[in-house]
Design an enzyme around this catalytic site. Structure first.
Site, PDB file in Angstrom:
ATOM      1  N   ILE A 281      -9.937  -0.158   3.066  1.00 22.48           N
ATOM      2  CA  ILE A 281     -10.270  -0.068   4.661  1.00 22.48           C
ATOM      3  C   ILE A 281      -9.318  -0.188   5.736  1.00 22.48           C
ATOM      4  O   ILE A 281      -8.632  -1.120   5.393  1.00 22.48           O
ATOM      5  CB  ILE A 281     -11.635  -0.957   4.169  1.00 22.48           C
TER       6      ILE A 281
ATOM      7  N   ASP B 158       0.630  -0.986   0.086  1.00 20.86           N
ATOM      8  CA  ASP B 158       0.322  -0.411   0.080  1.00 20.86           C
ATOM      9  C   ASP B 158       0.866   1.145  -0.094  1.00 20.86           C
ATOM     10  O   ASP B 158       1.810   1.213   0.889  1.00 20.86           O
ATOM     11  CB  ASP B 158      -1.286   0.316   1.352  1.00 20.86           C
TER      12      ASP B 158
HETATM   13  P1  13P Z   1      -8.601   4.641   5.267  1.00 18.82           P
HETATM   14  O1  13P Z   1      -7.728   5.619   6.201  1.00 18.82           O
HETATM   15  O2  13P Z   1     -10.815   5.208   4.353  1.00 18.82           O
HETATM   16  O3  13P Z   1      -9.233   3.647   6.180  1.00 18.82           O
HETATM   17  O4  13P Z   1      -8.470   4.264   3.974  1.00 18.82           O
HETATM   18  C1  13P Z   1      -7.536   3.509   3.993  1.00 18.82           C
HETATM   19  C2  13P Z   1      -6.509   3.660   2.446  1.00 18.82           C
HETATM   20  O5  13P Z   1      -6.990   4.441   1.617  1.00 18.82           O
HETATM   21  C3  13P Z   1      -5.544   3.451   2.595  1.00 18.82           C
HETATM   22  O6  13P Z   1      -4.333   2.936   1.399  1.00 18.82           O
HETATM   23  O1  G3H Z   2      -2.636   5.134   4.437  1.00 16.75           O
HETATM   24  C1  G3H Z   2      -2.828   5.050   4.607  1.00 16.75           C
HETATM   25  C2  G3H Z   2      -3.080   3.966   5.552  1.00 16.75           C
HETATM   26  O2  G3H Z   2      -4.141   4.086   5.963  1.00 16.75           O
HETATM   27  C3  G3H Z   2      -2.018   3.374   6.262  1.00 16.75           C
HETATM   28  O3  G3H Z   2      -1.868   4.078   7.321  1.00 16.75           O
HETATM   29  O4  G3H Z   2       1.261   4.340   6.890  1.00 16.75           O
HETATM   30  O5  G3H Z   2      -0.090   4.379   9.433  1.00 16.75           O
HETATM   31  O6  G3H Z   2       0.117   1.953   8.170  1.00 16.75           O
HETATM   32  P1  G3H Z   2       0.133   3.389   7.866  1.00 16.75           P
HETATM   33 ZN    ZN Z   3      -4.379   5.005   0.786  1.00 20.88          ZN
END
Ligand code: 13P
Ligand code: G3H
Ligand code: ZN
Ligand code: NA
Length: 308
Positions: free
Chosen positions: A254, A81
């Site tokens: 999410i 991510d």
């Molecule tokens: P939320 O903060 O709405 O859960 O979004 C998560 C997200 O986009 C992680 O990449």
């Molecule tokens: O994009 C944000 C996600 O909720 C991940 O959050 O970078 O604190 O792990 P994080």
């Molecule tokens: Zn995100």
């Protein structure tokens, strides 16, 4: 083995539903999510941020997800991510992930194309798929005007050009969502006209919605009732997510809803049982709370139940 998102997105696009992409940081989170997906017989994306890799270590998260795969027999993709460089994407391709996100959206268009292309070339050579991002994820305030939207949201024509230039497999776009628990100051708003235009210019191409937590009021209320302080939290209403899922959106991210479900449960348990100090006593119910929330999302919002 872990799968890529290619097949799940193809089926989701055709079927008018979306796959949930849930952020994982420890064992209880992985188990809660996977138990729900198993019960619902749903395909699943487990995603790991740079922060998650720093907190839990890459190898622990990979092994937890491999255990989840063996335990569930579900099609599961392991996704990076918001990778912010070629290097972190390469690390995850080399380290067992089946999907990576290169988020170079903070760069200008040409630089975003250049970095994304480099990641696509490496990932595809190793059988890994790539998500990229175009536009700025930001909440919309009450009185947002057309010029504001055009400056921050993804331009549909540019999105089509970006996909053609990079060969990316999916694209995260900005249509009004944002990360975290405070997404809107006034009424929630998503630019569905823009999403529709993107779908017309990029037929059969999977779109990703970040910042898609609903910030479920029951969990916010429970946090605040048992010693928390998160006033004014607001997320994306579930009917809007449902609508996006029927359109070209194939992946819905999410994380915040997991955090709130877990924290609400732990706060309640510790407040009601001040003499307990066995972590299993509060992490068990927290895992159950995650499972319940994720099952609800899969069944009632994403529409991915029984789509194996
Ligand atoms: P939320 O903060 O709405 O859960 O979004 C998560 C997200 O986009 C992680 O990449
Ligand atoms: O994009 C944000 C996600 O909720 C991940 O959050 O970078 O604190 O792990 P994080
Ligand atoms: Zn995100
Ligand atoms: Na969809």
């Amino acid at each position: 083995p872990l799968v890529t998102t290619t097949e799940m997105f193809k089926k989701a696009y055709e079927g008018g539903y979306a796959i949930g992409a849930f952020n994982v940081n420890n064992m209880e989170i992985v188990q809660g999510i996977v138990d729900a997906a198993k019960e619902e017989q749903s395909p699943l994306i487990l995603q790991v941020s740079a922060g998650a890799r720093k907190y839990a270590k890459h190898i622990y998260l990979v092994k937890l997800v491999e255990a989840a795969l063996e335990d569930s027999n579900l099609p599961i993709a392991l996704h990076l991510d918001h990778g912010d460089s070629f290097e972190i994407c390469k690390d995850c391709v080399d380290g067992g992930f089946t999907s990576v996100m290169i988020d170079a959206s903070h760069h200008d268009f040409d630089e975003n194309v250049k970095i994304t292309k480099q990641v696509v070339e490496y990932a595809h050579a190793h059988g890994v798929v790539v998500e990229a991002e175009l536009g700025r994820l930001a909440g919309v305030e009450d009185d947002v005007n057309v010029a504001d939207k055009d400056a921050r949201f993804t331009d549909p024509e540019q999105a089509a050009e970006f996909v053609a230039l990079t060969g990316v497999d999916s694209l995260a776009i900005a249509i009004g969502t944002s990360h975290g628990a405070y997404k809107f100051k006034g009424d929630p708003y998503l630019d569905f006209d823009r999403l529709k235009k993107v779908g017309e210019l990029l037929p059969n191409f999977p779109i990703v919605l970040h910042g898609a937590s609903t910030v479920l009021p029951e969990f916010v209320a429970k946090c605040n009732e048992f010693g928390g302080n998160i006033p004014g939290a607001q997320g994306v209403p579930e009917d809007m997510l449902r609508k996006a899922a029927t359109m070209s959106v194939c992946k819905i991210n999410i994380d915040t809803d997991l955090r709130l479900a877990m924290t609400a449960s732990i706060r309640e348990y510790l407040a009601k049982n001040p003499s307990e100090f066995d972590p299993r006593k509060y992490l068990g119910p927290a895992r159950d709370a995650i499972k319940g929330m994720v099952a609800h999302k899969i069944k009632n919002v994403l529409g991915s139940s029984h789509k194996l």
